[in-house]
Design a protein around this motif. Structure first.
Motif, PDB file in Angstrom:
ATOM      1  N   ILE A 313      -3.401  -2.003   0.145  1.00 17.95           N
ATOM      2  CA  ILE A 313      -3.779  -0.867  -0.700  1.00 17.95           C
ATOM      3  C   ILE A 313      -2.846  -0.743  -1.911  1.00 17.95           C
ATOM      4  CG2 ILE A 313      -5.033   0.439   1.060  1.00 17.95           C
ATOM      5  CD1 ILE A 313      -2.444   2.010   1.616  1.00 17.95           C
ATOM      6  N   ARG A 314      -2.099  -1.819  -2.219  1.00 16.83           N
ATOM      7  CA  ARG A 314      -1.291  -1.918  -3.453  1.00 16.83           C
ATOM      8  C   ARG A 314      -0.314  -0.753  -3.629  1.00 16.83           C
ATOM      9  NH1 ARG A 314      -3.905  -5.998  -3.048  1.00 16.83           N
ATOM     10  NH2 ARG A 314      -5.173  -7.002  -4.670  1.00 16.83           N
ATOM     11  N   CYS A 315       0.424  -0.451  -2.568  1.00 16.71           N
ATOM     12  CA  CYS A 315       1.361   0.670  -2.647  1.00 16.71           C
ATOM     13  C   CYS A 315       2.731   0.225  -3.114  1.00 16.71           C
ATOM     14  CB  CYS A 315       1.483   1.332  -1.280  1.00 16.71           C
ATOM     15  SG  CYS A 315       2.336   0.298  -0.068  1.00 16.71           S
ATOM     16  N   ALA A 316       3.012  -1.087  -3.013  1.00 13.91           N
ATOM     17  CA  ALA A 316       4.300  -1.660  -3.446  1.00 13.91           C
ATOM     18  C   ALA A 316       5.425  -1.454  -2.445  1.00 13.91           C
ATOM     19  CB  ALA A 316       4.718  -1.143  -4.819  1.00 13.91           C
ATOM     20  N   ALA A 317       5.131  -0.978  -1.245  1.00 18.18           N
ATOM     21  CA  ALA A 317       6.205  -0.826  -0.260  1.00 18.18           C
ATOM     22  C   ALA A 317       6.894  -2.162   0.014  1.00 18.18           C
ATOM     23  CB  ALA A 317       5.651  -0.255   1.046  1.00 18.18           C
ATOM     24  N   CYS A 318       6.119  -3.257  -0.024  1.00 20.88           N
ATOM     25  CA  CYS A 318       6.729  -4.569   0.275  1.00 20.88           C
ATOM     26  C   CYS A 318       7.694  -5.003  -0.818  1.00 20.88           C
ATOM     27  CB  CYS A 318       5.647  -5.621   0.517  1.00 20.88           C
ATOM     28  SG  CYS A 318       4.457  -5.839  -0.809  1.00 20.88           S
TER      29      CYS A 318
END
Lengths: 481, 258
Positions: A313-318
């Motif tokens: 979901i493209r949250c950028a947590a990674c």
């Protein structure tokens, strides 16, 4: 078309490592968001285990994607919206330009959207004589600087306030200040004028819900709400995978998205959009268009090994926990998506061979998987890409990345199958290593292909005798306690 | 010798003490055999009888991590054949245990017979500190060390097989040692197998951050449970001419250090 340059990974990474401003910014970003997100998951009433439920929700949605998208499209059309399925980036961009021309649009205000980066919307609009204006503060800075975002949700993380002050003086003519709130006020003032004079607004889609027929945008600056309600026309761009079936599932994903993206319980502005302004309503656009983009996603969907990346979901947590991203920054990945998700998505969307360094240039440390709000097994996906590079693959038009390496692993598999020969090989290497320069007991310089190790590290030489030899000879150790 | 909790747990099977089969990581075997020797001393002190198949070589992890699944399969089949008869397998490497426990069954996902054999092995293999703390219930092996120590979490050990507290418990029981956490102990050190050789700039930036955090912790020695990481850290420590010791936890517990 957008610039895609995953080939320059190593070169741009090296530049990033040498950039002290970037290094400080990335360390700060990861200290704040990386740790914060883990803590936010722990504070969930359901605990971090909710991520696995979200994984199941996404798995189910992707398995029924065709049906869910039809339901969403039908509901949006019933509400007076227009839905367009774009096969390619070009189709999506051309649709936007056509709508803009039909409505005599000269200026477009944009809410932050990585899909519009992916399809190269800004350069295409400019080429068509239409002015795109990024309204997210970070994106606005990047646009003024003529650069690319280096983080999915913090696009200008590579710039500090001194860089931004210089940029604003040069581009907007304001008096120089390095005070963040004064700089923000300057941007706000400039952007208000753009909002009020724009004929079209664009946005991405964080999550759509089939049951209710709405899309959601999430922001902390309120700019997306303005971009999607003030102008006459709103076009939302959505990767075709960003949908869930039911509202209760959507709610779980929204909560995880906010935690994954910015360690927040809930973002400041969450908008639910299901069509244009209705008769009698005072706010909202006259026209609402939803562009649902394929651009290579169907091919990923068709591959059972890779379809898991569509759960993203493209949250950028990674990005906020990746030790590699934390040193090299986002520009090295050469495309809209950076960090671990970029390392998987970019090769699949743009070509595995040309993006081979993205597939190979990680340590498989697994921090990304623990940070992912939908628990995507990113290391497994990287391994699957590496397998394609090892042996080649017709379906993905991949050629083996290195014949030499392939031969080396064949030889290795023979060696480790024969302990006697394996030991003779180690003995020979043990003699050979005497040729290399040392500092004390450690080897200071190794020849290629191992030279990379000793570029900045010493190497512990092979022992005179392996443990197994010692055991066998019963010299070193007795087998009886 | 105190009574090991495992004997209460499996009273029948443990009438005689469990026979432990040593699985020695190839890096330990060839580069740092002292680690295995130290592990042997600790296990013998606990009264365990040991065996070590002398035809073992490598679990296949290097090939697997580089995408060479076929070659990794060759290594895996050989490993299974060698270790299949063992009661309990113990290894001084978290990443190798992760390989056998989690990747072997997955390697044979379309080969039910081999998959079953892989699963049987997967259920019997333990990383050294995991074996001491979780299986034997031992946290104090009577080790001592003078000075401050810190600990580096290896990625596959921590996130692959979930070993986080076990080594820390053992370290807290080392007499004379002051255990402190370094910043970002759970960040990758930049080893990553061939990554360290193929992407030397990125790898160096990562290991130098790691070494900086070790320095800031004020520790005399950095302890780890995986020799790949330790060779990386020791190589950077040596290149920077620092006096910090890099030790495998088995060496600390066996007092096998200068």
């Amino acid at each position: 078309m957008p610039d895609i340059s995953p080939e320059t990974y190593v070169k741009v990474a090296k530049k990033g490592i040498a950039n002290p401003v970037l290094q400080k910014a990335l360390a700060g970003l990861q200290d704040r968001f990386g740790r914060g997100t883990a803590e936010a998951y722990r504070r969930l009433p359901e605990g971090p285990e909710l991520r696995f439920k979200a994984h199941d929700i996404r798995e189910k949605a992707i398995a029924h994607l065709d049906a869910l998208l039809e339901i969403l499209a039908a509901k949006i059309r019933a509400n007076g919206g227009v839905v367009y399925f774009a096969q390619t980036a070009k189709e999506a961009v051309n649709y936007c330009i056509t709508v803009a021309r039909q409505n005599n649009v000269h200026r477009v205000v944009k809410g932050k959207s990585m899909v519009t980066e992916e399809i190269g919307l800004n350069p295409a609009l400019q080429a068509a004589g239409i002015e795109p204006v990024e309204t997210d503060l970070g994106e606005y800075i990047i646009q003024l600087a003529g650069e690319k975002p280096s983080h999915i949700i913090a696009p200008a993380v590579h710039k500090n306030r001194h860089d931004i002050a210089d940029l604003f003086v040069k581009k907007t003519g304001i008096r120089r200040t390095t005070d963040p709130s004064e700089l923000t006020q300057a941007a706000r003032k400039a952007l208000r004028e753009k909002f009020l004079s724009a004929d079209m607004g664009t946005s991405g889609v964080n999550i759509a819900c089939a049951e209710t027929g709405h899309i959601t945008t999430v922001s902390n600056e309120g700019n997306i709400r303005m971009a999607t309600t003030l102008p006459r026309i709103h076009i939302a761009f959505m990767g075709m995978e960003r949908i869930v079936a039911r509202l209760d599932e959507y709610e779980i994903l929204l909560r995880l998205l906010c935690r994954g993206a910015a360690a927040q319980t809930m973002a400041t502005y969450v908008s639910y959009i299901s069509g244009p302004r209705r008769p009698g309503e005072s706010d909202g656009p006259d026209e609402f268009h939803l562009v649902i983009l394929d651009n290579g996603r169907s091919r990923i969907l068709a591959d059972p090994q890779f379809k898991e990346i569509l759960y993203c979901i493209r949250c950028a947590a990674c990005l906020n926990v990746c030790p590699v991203y934390g040193k090299i920054g986002g520009h090295a990945y050469g495309f809209a998506y950076s960090g671990p998700v970029g390392a998987v998505v970019t090769p699949l969307l743009t070509g595995i061979n040309r993006a081979k360094d993205l597939c190979l240039g990680e340590t498989l440390c697994g921090a990304c998987m623990d940070a992912c709000p939908v628990a995507i097994d990113l290391p497994r996906l990287l391994l699957a890409l590496r397998e394609k590079l090892a042996y080649g693959d017709e379906n993905w038009q991949v050629k083996p990345a290195s014949r030499m390496e392939g031969l080396a692993y064949k030889a290795w598999s023979y060696l480790i199958g024969h302990r006697y020969i394996y030991e003779r090989f180690l003995k020979m290497a043990g003699v050979g290593q005497k040729l290399f320069p040392r500092s004390g007991t450690m080897i200071r310089r190794l020849p290629p292909p191992l030279a990379g190790w000793t570029q900045s590290r010493n190497f512990q030489p092979l022992a005179k005798e392996t443990f197994i030899e010692g055991w066998r000879n019963k010299k070193a150790i007795s087998n009886t306690p | 010798m105190h009574r090991l909790p495992i004997m209460e747990f499996f009273p029948k099977a443990m009438d005689k003490k469990p026979k432990v089969t040593l699985f020695i990581q190839c890096l330990v075997d060839a580069v740092w055999p002292q680690v295995a020797e130290a592990m042997v001393r600790v296990l013998q002190k606990l009264g365990l009888s040991l065996e070590c198949p002398t035809d073992q070589t490598c679990c296949g992890q290097p090939a697997y991590n580089s995408g060479y699944r076929r070659e990794a399969c060759i290594a895996a089949k050989r490993f299974i054949e060698i270790f299949e008869g063992s009661e309990i397998i113990v290894s001084p490497s978290g990443s190798c245990v992760h390989m056998v426990r989690h990747h072997y069954p997955e390697l044979f996902c379309d080969n039910p017979a081999w998959r079953q054999r892989a699963q049987r092995i997967a259920a019997r293999i333990y990383e050294f500190t995991e074996f001491l703390v979780d299986v034997l219930g031992v946290e104090d092996v009577g080790a001592h060390f003078n000075g401050r120590i810190t600990y580096h979490d290896s990625c596959q050990l921590l996130r692959g097989i979930g070993v986080k507290d076990q080594p820390r418990r053992l370290l807290r029981h080392v007499a004379g040692a002051e255990f402190v956490e370094m910043k970002n102990s759970d960040y990758c050190c930049g080893f990553g197998g061939s990554f360290a050789v193929k992407y030397p700039d990125i790898s160096a930036a990562m290991v130098n951050d790691k070494v900086d955090h070790i320095i800031h912790s004020g520790a005399r020695a950095v302890i780890g449970c995986d020799t790949g990481c330790l060779l990386n850290i020791a190589g950077a420590v040596s290149r920077r001419s620092l006096s910090i010791q890099t030790l495998h936890i088995a060496q600390l517990l066996a007092k096998d250090y200068l």
